[in-house]
Structures are given as C-alpha cells and as structure tokens.
Design a protein around this motif. Sequence first.
Motif, PDB file in Angstrom:
ATOM      1  N   ASN A   1      54.563  -7.507 -15.187  1.00 46.13           N
ATOM      2  CA  ASN A   1      55.853  -7.186 -14.572  1.00 46.13           C
ATOM      3  C   ASN A   1      56.009  -5.696 -14.310  1.00 46.13           C
ATOM      4  OD1 ASN A   1      56.636  -9.866 -14.589  1.00 46.13           O
ATOM      5  ND2 ASN A   1      57.613  -9.726 -16.590  1.00 46.13           N
ATOM      6  N   SER A   2      55.324  -4.882 -15.081  1.00 50.59           N
ATOM      7  CA  SER A   2      55.453  -3.431 -14.916  1.00 50.59           C
ATOM      8  C   SER A   2      54.235  -2.798 -14.248  1.00 50.59           C
ATOM      9  CB  SER A   2      55.668  -2.769 -16.283  1.00 50.59           C
ATOM     10  OG  SER A   2      54.594  -3.083 -17.147  1.00 50.59           O
ATOM     11  N   GLU A   3      53.215  -3.595 -13.949  1.00 52.45           N
ATOM     12  CA  GLU A   3      51.980  -3.081 -13.349  1.00 52.45           C
ATOM     13  C   GLU A   3      51.635  -3.934 -12.132  1.00 52.45           C
ATOM     14  OE1 GLU A   3      50.147  -3.788 -17.120  1.00 52.45           O
ATOM     15  OE2 GLU A   3      49.643  -1.662 -17.350  1.00 52.45           O
ATOM     16  N   LYS A   4      51.595  -3.314 -10.976  1.00 54.26           N
ATOM     17  CA  LYS A   4      51.391  -4.034  -9.729  1.00 54.26           C
ATOM     18  C   LYS A   4      50.041  -3.674  -9.108  1.00 54.26           C
ATOM     19  CE  LYS A   4      55.693  -5.371 -10.172  1.00 54.26           C
ATOM     20  NZ  LYS A   4      56.002  -6.723 -10.694  1.00 54.26           N
TER      21      LYS A   4
ATOM     22  N   GLU B   1      43.998  -0.349  -5.594  1.00 58.25           N
ATOM     23  CA  GLU B   1      45.097   0.590  -5.796  1.00 58.25           C
ATOM     24  C   GLU B   1      46.163  -0.121  -6.616  1.00 58.25           C
ATOM     25  OE1 GLU B   1      48.179   3.493  -3.286  1.00 58.25           O
ATOM     26  OE2 GLU B   1      46.677   2.269  -2.242  1.00 58.25           O
ATOM     27  N   THR B   2      46.566   0.492  -7.724  1.00 54.64           N
ATOM     28  CA  THR B   2      47.567  -0.106  -8.603  1.00 54.64           C
ATOM     29  C   THR B   2      48.713   0.875  -8.819  1.00 54.64           C
ATOM     30  OG1 THR B   2      46.525   0.709 -10.641  1.00 54.64           O
ATOM     31  CG2 THR B   2      45.791  -1.441  -9.810  1.00 54.64           C
ATOM     32  N   LYS B   3      49.867   0.314  -9.164  1.00 51.38           N
ATOM     33  CA  LYS B   3      51.031   1.134  -9.471  1.00 51.38           C
ATOM     34  C   LYS B   3      51.651   0.636 -10.761  1.00 51.38           C
ATOM     35  CE  LYS B   3      55.317   3.010  -7.526  1.00 51.38           C
ATOM     36  NZ  LYS B   3      56.210   3.071  -6.343  1.00 51.38           N
ATOM     37  N   SER B   4      52.001   1.574 -11.647  1.00 49.67           N
ATOM     38  CA  SER B   4      52.529   1.195 -12.954  1.00 49.67           C
ATOM     39  C   SER B   4      53.700   2.100 -13.335  1.00 49.67           C
ATOM     40  CB  SER B   4      51.436   1.309 -14.022  1.00 49.67           C
ATOM     41  OG  SER B   4      51.955   1.064 -15.309  1.00 49.67           O
ATOM     42  N   SER B   5      54.653   1.516 -14.028  1.00 51.98           N
ATOM     43  CA  SER B   5      55.738   2.321 -14.597  1.00 51.98           C
ATOM     44  C   SER B   5      55.400   2.784 -16.007  1.00 51.98           C
ATOM     45  CB  SER B   5      57.036   1.495 -14.631  1.00 51.98           C
ATOM     46  OG  SER B   5      56.871   0.339 -15.443  1.00 51.98           O
ATOM     47  N   ASN B   6      54.237   2.326 -16.534  1.00 51.80           N
ATOM     48  CA  ASN B   6      53.790   2.716 -17.883  1.00 51.80           C
ATOM     49  C   ASN B   6      52.913   3.958 -17.797  1.00 51.80           C
ATOM     50  OD1 ASN B   6      55.072   0.590 -19.174  1.00 51.80           O
ATOM     51  ND2 ASN B   6      53.320  -0.778 -18.931  1.00 51.80           N
ATOM     52  N   THR B   7      53.487   5.105 -18.060  1.00 52.50           N
ATOM     53  CA  THR B   7      52.702   6.339 -18.075  1.00 52.50           C
ATOM     54  C   THR B   7      52.244   6.695 -19.481  1.00 52.50           C
ATOM     55  OG1 THR B   7      54.750   7.623 -18.211  1.00 52.50           O
ATOM     56  CG2 THR B   7      53.799   7.273 -16.014  1.00 52.50           C
ATOM     57  N   ALA B   8      52.493   5.794 -20.432  1.00 49.81           N
ATOM     58  CA  ALA B   8      51.995   6.003 -21.794  1.00 49.81           C
ATOM     59  C   ALA B   8      50.485   5.865 -21.852  1.00 49.81           C
ATOM     60  CB  ALA B   8      52.645   4.995 -22.745  1.00 49.81           C
ATOM     61  N   PHE B   9      49.912   5.164 -20.862  1.00 48.32           N
ATOM     62  CA  PHE B   9      48.467   4.929 -20.855  1.00 48.32           C
ATOM     63  C   PHE B   9      47.875   5.423 -19.550  1.00 48.32           C
ATOM     64  CE2 PHE B   9      50.529   1.508 -23.254  1.00 48.32           C
ATOM     65  CZ  PHE B   9      49.985   1.740 -24.507  1.00 48.32           C
ATOM     66  N   ILE B  10      47.287   6.607 -19.585  1.00 45.62           N
ATOM     67  CA  ILE B  10      46.565   7.133 -18.435  1.00 45.62           C
ATOM     68  C   ILE B  10      45.098   6.794 -18.639  1.00 45.62           C
ATOM     69  CG2 ILE B  10      46.009   9.209 -17.110  1.00 45.62           C
ATOM     70  CD1 ILE B  10      48.550  10.473 -18.261  1.00 45.62           C
TER      71      ILE B  10
ATOM     72  N   VAL C   1      36.700  11.843 -21.242  1.00 43.48           N
ATOM     73  CA  VAL C   1      37.881  12.694 -21.184  1.00 43.48           C
ATOM     74  C   VAL C   1      39.106  11.806 -21.374  1.00 43.48           C
ATOM     75  CG1 VAL C   1      39.213  14.384 -19.882  1.00 43.48           C
ATOM     76  CG2 VAL C   1      36.739  14.242 -19.546  1.00 43.48           C
ATOM     77  N   LYS C   2      39.975  12.204 -22.301  1.00 39.92           N
ATOM     78  CA  LYS C   2      41.234  11.504 -22.512  1.00 39.92           C
ATOM     79  C   LYS C   2      42.369  12.303 -21.878  1.00 39.92           C
ATOM     80  CE  LYS C   2      39.990   9.326 -26.924  1.00 39.92           C
ATOM     81  NZ  LYS C   2      40.312   9.235 -28.379  1.00 39.92           N
ATOM     82  N   PHE C   3      43.355  11.575 -21.339  1.00 36.74           N
ATOM     83  CA  PHE C   3      44.506  12.209 -20.708  1.00 36.74           C
ATOM     84  C   PHE C   3      45.786  11.673 -21.355  1.00 36.74           C
ATOM     85  CE2 PHE C   3      41.175  11.649 -17.482  1.00 36.74           C
ATOM     86  CZ  PHE C   3      40.933  12.975 -17.140  1.00 36.74           C
ATOM     87  N   GLY C   4      46.828  12.483 -21.340  1.00 35.23           N
ATOM     88  CA  GLY C   4      48.092  12.034 -21.902  1.00 35.23           C
ATOM     89  C   GLY C   4      49.257  12.870 -21.408  1.00 35.23           C
ATOM     90  N   LEU C   5      50.469  12.370 -21.691  1.00 39.01           N
ATOM     91  CA  LEU C   5      51.705  13.074 -21.343  1.00 39.01           C
ATOM     92  C   LEU C   5      52.555  13.232 -22.592  1.00 39.01           C
ATOM     93  CD1 LEU C   5      52.761  11.155 -18.083  1.00 39.01           C
ATOM     94  CD2 LEU C   5      51.611  13.384 -18.204  1.00 39.01           C
ATOM     95  N   GLU C   6      53.212  14.358 -22.691  1.00 41.13           N
ATOM     96  CA  GLU C   6      54.163  14.531 -23.793  1.00 41.13           C
ATOM     97  C   GLU C   6      55.436  13.727 -23.550  1.00 41.13           C
ATOM     98  OE1 GLU C   6      54.818  18.681 -24.346  1.00 41.13           O
ATOM     99  OE2 GLU C   6      52.783  19.059 -25.122  1.00 41.13           O
ATOM    100  N   LYS C   7      55.785  13.531 -22.273  1.00 39.97           N
ATOM    101  CA  LYS C   7      56.925  12.690 -21.911  1.00 39.97           C
ATOM    102  C   LYS C   7      56.403  11.515 -21.103  1.00 39.97           C
ATOM    103  CE  LYS C   7      60.081  16.647 -21.616  1.00 39.97           C
ATOM    104  NZ  LYS C   7      60.968  17.436 -20.706  1.00 39.97           N
ATOM    105  N   PHE C   8      56.553  10.312 -21.630  1.00 35.79           N
ATOM    106  CA  PHE C   8      55.970   9.127 -21.011  1.00 35.79           C
ATOM    107  C   PHE C   8      56.989   8.008 -20.949  1.00 35.79           C
ATOM    108  CE2 PHE C   8      55.214   8.879 -25.571  1.00 35.79           C
ATOM    109  CZ  PHE C   8      55.640   7.594 -25.879  1.00 35.79           C
ATOM    110  N   CYS C   9      56.567   6.900 -20.372  1.00 37.05           N
ATOM    111  CA  CYS C   9      57.408   5.706 -20.307  1.00 37.05           C
ATOM    112  C   CYS C   9      56.576   4.501 -20.707  1.00 37.05           C
ATOM    113  CB  CYS C   9      57.958   5.522 -18.894  1.00 37.05           C
ATOM    114  SG  CYS C   9      59.050   4.092 -18.723  1.00 37.05           S
ATOM    115  N   LEU C  10      57.150   3.632 -21.525  1.00 34.15           N
ATOM    116  CA  LEU C  10      56.487   2.409 -21.956  1.00 34.15           C
ATOM    117  C   LEU C  10      57.425   1.232 -21.715  1.00 34.15           C
ATOM    118  CD1 LEU C  10      54.126   0.980 -23.431  1.00 34.15           C
ATOM    119  CD2 LEU C  10      55.355   1.394 -25.570  1.00 34.15           C
ATOM    120  N   GLU C  11      57.070   0.433 -20.715  1.00 36.26           N
ATOM    121  CA  GLU C  11      57.858  -0.758 -20.377  1.00 36.26           C
ATOM    122  C   GLU C  11      59.343  -0.433 -20.245  1.00 36.26           C
ATOM    123  OE1 GLU C  11      56.613  -3.494 -19.517  1.00 36.26           O
ATOM    124  OE2 GLU C  11      54.533  -3.299 -20.176  1.00 36.26           O
ATOM    125  N   GLY C  12      59.636   0.653 -19.515  1.00 36.56           N
ATOM    126  CA  GLY C  12      61.013   1.014 -19.262  1.00 36.56           C
ATOM    127  C   GLY C  12      61.661   1.874 -20.330  1.00 36.56           C
TER     128      GLY C  12
END
Length: 634
Positions: free
Chosen positions: A83-86, A146-155, A230-241
Amino acid sequence: MRYNYFLPVFILFVTMIKAQTIDYSSLILHENLKENANSIIRNQSIIIDIASQKSMVVKTTKVITVLNSKGISNVDAREYYSNSEKILSIQAVIYNSFGKEIKKIRKSDFKDQSVADGFSILTDGKVLFLDYTPTDYPYTVVFESETKSSNTAFIPNWSPIDDYFESVQKSEITVNYPSDLGFKHKEFNFEGKDIKKKEQVNSISFSVENLVAEKPEDYSPISTKILPEVKFGLEKFCLEGVEGTAKTWEDYGKWMYNSLLKDTEEVSDETKSKIKALVGNESDPIKKAKIIYQYVQDKTRYVSIQLGIGGWKPMLAKDVDRLGYGDCKALSNYTRVLLKSVGVDAFYTQIYGDRSIKDFDKDFVTMQGNHIILTIPTNDKMVFLECTSQTIPFGFQGNFTDDRYALMVKPEKGEIIKTNDYDEKLSSQVYKGNYAIDLEGNLTGNVTIKSKGIQYDNVFSIEKKSKEEIDNYYKSHFYWINNLKMDKIKFNNNKENIEFAEDLQISATSYGKNNGDVMMIPINVFNQDASIPQRYRVRKNPFEVSRGYYDEDEIQINLPDGFKLEAKPENIEIKDKFGLYKMELVVLSPSKLLYKRSLLMNKGFYDKSEYENFRSFREKIAKTDNSKIILTKQ
C-alpha cells in the motif's frame, strides 16, 4: 554523387545496428569475467531520488548475462510492492548469445504473488517477478524498473557484489537528496577495490568496474565483513506514514517507543489478576519472569504479520491475549506488558536474528534488524527472552540471537547492548560410556551425551522428531559406523540447567576388521571429527571460527576374549592459537582400555595467511580421531 551521400549514411546505419547488437552479445565478454562465474552483471545502474521525508523514487537498470543454469537465481528481476510502495514501471528484454532480442516481457507478463512466508496470516506485501525459462545459454536480461515509496526509513544499500560466482563489469548508484533530512552514508570493505566516489551538492554516487567473481571459501566470514557495500540513511524519515528521527540511537529508541509501543500496552483486568495470581508471593524478578514466560509459551503460538506499519508495530497486547497468537513483535511486547503488570522491567529489543552472527551497526543510526526479543536487566547481567518459541528454555538465546549488538528500547531512549556470548567451555558436549568388541568384530555400546550452550541448541529439538527422523539423524551423526543399529534412545531435556542428555545403546556388525589372527579397531566410536578445511592454492579471504566449543570424551573399551593388544596410537596433544586437542589411551587391564579425548576450539577472526596453519591443525585432529588399535590372537 548520390552514391557518395548514401554510402556514409548506410555505413553509419550498419555501425549503429552492430553496436547495439554487440552491447548485449555475450561473445565479447572478457575471459577474466567468465572465470568462476555463473553470471555477469554487464551494467547495473541505480538512481535514488529522495524528494521529501515521505517520497522516494528508485530507478533500476540491470543488464545481466546468465552463463549457465546456476546463474538463473542471480537475475533478481523483481520488485516488491504494498500500500505504501508502488511499482511505476517494470519490464525486461531477453537477448541470445549473439545479442539478438528473443523476448520482451512487459509489466502484465510478470508473475504477481503474495510474499507470505507460510506463517503469515496478514500481509499486504506482494512481488512482481520475472518467470523466464531459457532454452539456451548464455542469454542476457535487460531489466528496468521504477518504484515509488513513502517509506524513506529504508534506502536501498549498494552492494555491487551480491552473489557468489557472479562477476561485475560495471555497477553504479546515485542518491539525490534534500539538504534538510540529515542524509548520511557509510562505506564498508573498499580496500583493494577501485571504487570511485563522487560527491556534489545534495548528491552522491559510487561506481566500480571489472570485479571478478567471488568463490565461497571454507570458514569465510559472512559477506558483510568482506564484500564492498555502502549504507544510506536519513536522520528524518517516514515509516508507513509515521514520521521518525534517527539522529542518535537515544532519539531513535524514544521515537520507536512512542510511535510503535506506547499505545499497545493495555490488557484486561481479568488477565492482570490471573498473572498476579500465578506469580503469587514471589518477589524475585527473574523467578517472576520464568513463571510468565512459561505462561506465554503455553498460551500462544507464532504467526507472521506484515501489514503496513504492522511490519514494525506490534499487535495490541489485548489482541494477543484474546487470540493466542502473534509475531515476534507482538509476542515480545505481550510478554513485556505482562511482566510490567507484576513489576518486572523488560525492554523490547530489536536485533538481527540469523544463525550467522550479524550485528547492529552501532555507529550508523538507521532502521536495522529483522527480529524482536526481550531484555531483562539484572544487577550482574542481562537476561534475554526469545518469545516466539514454545520450546526454548527461559533465558536461552541459542545461535539465532547470541553474541551480537542489538537495540534495547526504553520509554525515554534507545540503547545499544551486546547479547550473551556462549564461551567455549559453556558450549560443551560431554561423552561418557563404553563399548565392547566380540570375537567377530561386532560392536555393542552405551553412551550418554550431555550438551550445553550452543551445542544444546544444535540437538535439543531432536526429541520432537519422528522415530524415523531420529533414526536417520543418528545414522548420519555416526556416519563412520557401518551397519549401525540404534537399540535404545532416551532423551532428557533439562530446561532448568539448559542441558540436553542423550542416552544411547548401539550395535553394529563387523565394526572391527577381523583377519583371523589380527583385528583392527577404530578406537573413537562415538565422536569422530573428520572435517578438514578445503585446501586452496591461493586463499583470498580471511577466515573465522564464529563460535567456539568444548568436547570431552571418556569411553571404556572392552576387548574380545582371546585377543591381546598388539599396538596402539601414542598419546598426543595438539596445541595452537586455534585450540587444544588431547587424546590419551590408558591400559586398565589386558582386556580393558580407557579412551580419553578433549577438543577445545577457540572462536576467532584470522588473517588469510594463517589458513594453512589452521587447516593443518584440523587435519591432525581428523587423523588422530581415525586412529586404530591392533589386536592379535593370544
């Protein structure tokens, strides 16, 4: 003049066609890329565009040549969605060895199925994957998505080498990100690899070319310790809204508690009363925890739930109480809530569960882990509870969660901790018994095997097996005994002491090789270790003994009447940094011997230059374990 104008155009047209054909032809591949390879990544390009805290688009192009049937699994032409990953687009084109297109697979042609694992009762995760059966090798797949996700907790990480027996002609990744989200990255195992890095404002990229195929080697460390990543991450992320922060482990743990746990803790007054009645007047926190742990084991069973935020947020404790099932998150949280109701502090703990020891990266704050356990801090140690099993003893981790860093979640903060390491002497297996050889060389014997620590984990589940499975297990375990018959098998699983005992009676015909006046008998009946690490002309990787152990054997040998001991092996001690092996054969009487053996294997991480010494150490042990005595007729 018309001919002169036409000829260059025609040549250019032919050249373009040939260039396009050559691009996907497997005939032009360099031989060094083919060596030890089942597949070759011709070109892999990943572009990650992070537009905001709640939006990430990933574009992937992967050109891979499959050289043989073993390389099919390396294609990895799939995308997951929920539902959050297209999945915005997905396609693949297949080319033969000459670079000629033979099949085009559009989105509607991809197989679509749930990612349920057989235990899941709820999941919204699905996968589109390429299901192509080749008619000839080699062939090339050009996969684009090509995918789109609202979950930026996992890059997505960048792992240019992600399979053994696969070489890489070119792999690259680019991450574009806004400046206000606290983007970060960490590089691993770049030594000896010509990896190019390019940083610009709000963008970073890595690329590498011509990586030859890696072959697995005996005792190699897990891939994360040796392969580039190489691992990537964000200090400010979103997980399932749900927006989150991961600047420090303290911040991340506090967010996790407030967002995922805080509103799950309610249970009925009836359940609280039942738990308090079970505990009674007991005041010791650990004894209370044992009572409740047993209650949860008796009441619940494990299922998997992967629905939206449910992939990370546990079910409500009251729902677990009512339904009697849950996943690792739900069962751990339910146990935590019950413990809290009787005054025992236990903390939700995120960990990598795997039989290979995989750590949390304590220096890189991001969403990690795949499993949840509970931690109960005491005055002198921490007690860890695996809440998904109905059989594991209280406080026992086994090799799924032992000796690794994990994140303990407290209401006010997160804290990186280390789970228990089972010392070599704590992971013991003790053999005590006897055997007799008759005049024909037939064997009868009795042995009791007591296992603790990680060695307990290796065997305790056997008592739940069928009679046929148990019989096959022992025939495999005592593989060096031909004509083996298991005459009696009895188990005793002491969960209080975390010790598993096997009482065995065995027999076998013609164990001793009788040539009339001479009989030859392998002395180590019950615990031979014949494993010798593979020899390599050139060892490439370091090696690791990830868990140590200790074996101790004491076996009485009764010789057949009418025979005397003619020759026996010398007592031996083999000592090295890798461990200590001792073997002693004591003559108790003309017809009785006492066989004593011990092996201490140290855990350790070693440079590849030490491998031949390690191999020699193991080879000497195997040779000694196969020692024989020679008897002659009196």
